[in-house]
Design an enzyme around this catalytic site. Structure first.
Site, short mmCIF file in Angstrom:
data_model
loop_
_atom_site.label_atom_id
_atom_site.label_comp_id
_atom_site.label_asym_id
_atom_site.label_seq_id
_atom_site.Cartn_x
_atom_site.Cartn_y
_atom_site.Cartn_z
N ASP A 1 -16.13 -10.44 -21.06
CA ASP A 1 -15.30 -9.49 -21.79
C ASP A 1 -14.91 -8.38 -20.83
OD1 ASP A 1 -15.45 -10.84 -24.23
OD2 ASP A 1 -17.24 -9.75 -24.86
N ASP B 1 -10.37 -13.31 -27.60
CA ASP B 1 -10.73 -12.60 -28.83
C ASP B 1 -9.50 -12.02 -29.52
OD1 ASP B 1 -13.42 -13.11 -28.21
OD2 ASP B 1 -13.67 -11.17 -27.22
#
Length: 192
Positions: free
Chosen positions: A139, A172
């Protein structure tokens, strides 16, 4: 058949953008806050973090929980791909199909991390029972959603200065937008 091809082309573009950004972060940034890059003030940053679980770092509490999560992602991706073809052949509403397309691209993007990164980027946690299917998701898109001093009456964090970040990746974002489109379309069809 050409109309179905465009959906899977977008899936491939999402995967390429997601994996390209993750590999760039892996090769150009230092893990954690030390390598953080401020993009816009102190609100939007790039921060290289690893996520072993699913959304918000939620994990199953047993040794093979990550394997179960990864296998679920694979099965869900296959189901969604088949569903997209069926929906396109039945001329389903475009918003509905595009929602599933975005969700599929994101699911595959994060599945690649889980399946391969433990081996090829050696990022499986040391407690993982094996490296395959136990890779950590990279991420990097970081927003500080809220920061401030917690009320003193709160247990544990009372009076403490805290920051609630949201750190995620392109996969995401695709999943989130995809499901928003699906639920919007579903909501509209229920109310009409």
């Amino acid at each position: 058949m050409r109309s179905i091809f465009k959906y899977f082309l977008v899936v491939l573009l999402i995967i390429a953008a997601d994996q390209g950004s993750k590999l760039w972060v892996y090769t150009h940034m230092e893990l954690g806050p030390e390598g953080q890059i401020n993009v816009w003030r102190n609100f939007f940053k790039l921060t290289y973090v690893l996520n072993y679980g699913m959304a918000f770092g939620v994990q199953f509490g047993f040794a093979y929980g990550k394997l179960v999560l990864t296998l679920f992602r694979i099965v869900a991706s296959i189901w969604i791909a088949v569903y997209i073809v069926q929906a396109a052949l039945k001329n389903a509403p475009a918003t509905w199909i595009w929602g599933w397309v975005l969700a599929l691209g994101g699911a595959i993007g994060n599945s690649i991390d889980s399946i391969f990164y433990g081996v090829y980027l050696d990022n499986a946690p040391y407690k993982a029972p094996m490296k395959w299917f136990h890779g950590q998701v990279i991420d990097m898109i970081h927003f500080d959603v809220w920061s401030g001093v917690m009320p003193k009456w709160l247990p544990i964090w009372g009076g403490e200065e805290v920051c609630f970040p949201a750190i995620f990746n392109i996969a995401d974002v695709a999943v989130c937008i995809g499901f928003c489109l699906v639920f919007t379309r579903l909501s509209n069809s229920i109310h009409h």
